[in-house]
Design an enzyme around this catalytic site. Structure first.
Site, PDB file in Angstrom:
ATOM      1  CG  HIS A   1      -1.798   1.120   1.375  1.00  0.00           C
ATOM      2  ND1 HIS A   1      -2.834   1.186   0.528  1.00  0.00           N
ATOM      3  CD2 HIS A   1      -1.883   2.223   1.773  1.00  0.00           C
ATOM      4  CE1 HIS A   1      -3.515   2.345   0.441  1.00  0.00           C
ATOM      5  NE2 HIS A   1      -3.113   2.987   1.482  1.00  0.00           N
TER       6      HIS A   1
ATOM      7  CB  SER B   1       2.275  -0.124   4.452  1.00  0.00           C
ATOM      8  OG  SER B   1       2.232   0.982   5.191  1.00  0.00           O
TER       9      SER B   1
ATOM     10  CG  ASP C   1      -5.519  -0.544   2.226  1.00  0.00           C
ATOM     11  OD1 ASP C   1      -5.217  -1.584   1.702  1.00  0.00           O
ATOM     12  OD2 ASP C   1      -5.929   0.513   1.751  1.00  0.00           O
TER      13      ASP C   1
END
Length: 195
Positions: A108, A135, A144
């Site tokens: 992400h 991330s 997420d």
């Protein structure tokens, strides 16, 4: 040797980083298949590196659950140790996630939990943030929200555009992903402990 299935929706720059890393005989993982939810540009990497590929188009199924079931059936054929979402832009149904957790990873372009969702880079710029990040997480049922495996800060420059910043984040994302795969293979990261 870890067996990886990588799922993409776009150009597959993170996928390419894994493919290039696995060309080193010492790298303890190999991409065994590449899947997509559409005719993604990144499928060209499969052809270039001689990796089998498959496409499970979202629109070919009556609903998300039926599509997820078909995608899971394709993924399971490859007996993967890890399934990696690499710019995969579809929300996966819970049954798919639960079947593969905790060995289902996503990258992400933000320092989670900051700026989740599909427009993380744009959102960071709109918020006037001075830094964002990249991330790698274990996928859960949220957007997420899964356990963070690793993350790294990326500074935002005053003249950054969304494209320039995203390119800088992608560079960090690729490095983090390759390192996470290496750490999992070497036992330095235990995904089951992150549940």
């Amino acid at each position: 040797m870890l067996r990886l299935v990588v799922l993409i929706s776009g150009g597959g720059s993170n996928l390419r980083a894994l493919l290039e890393a696995s060309e080193d005989a010492e790298f303890p993982a190999r991409v065994v298949a590449i899947g997509a939810d559409r005719d993604a540009d990144g499928l060209a990497h499969a052809e270039e590196f001689g990796i089998p590929s498959f496409v499970v188009p979202f629109g070919a199924y009556p609903d998300r659950e039926a599509w997820g079931g078909a995608l899971l059936e394709q993924v399971r054929q490859w007996d993967a140790d890890l399934v990696i979402l690499s710019g995969f832009m579809r929300l996966l149904p819970p049954a798919f996630v639960h079947a593969l957790r905790p060995n289902l990873l996503n990258t992400h372009p933000a320092y989670l939990p900051e700026f989740p969702g599909a427009h993380a880079v744009r959102d960071a710029l709109a918020a006037g943030a001075t830094q964002t990040g990249a991330s790698v997480i274990v996928v859960d049922d949220g957007v997420d929200t899964g356990p963070i495996v690793v993350r790294e800060r990326v500074p935002i420059q005053p003249d950054d555009t969304e494209g320039v910043l995203h390119d800088r984040i992608k560079h960090v994302e690729r490095e983090l992903l390759v390192q996470v795969v290496l750490d999992i293979a070497n036992g330095a990261v235990d995904l089951a402990a992150l549940r």
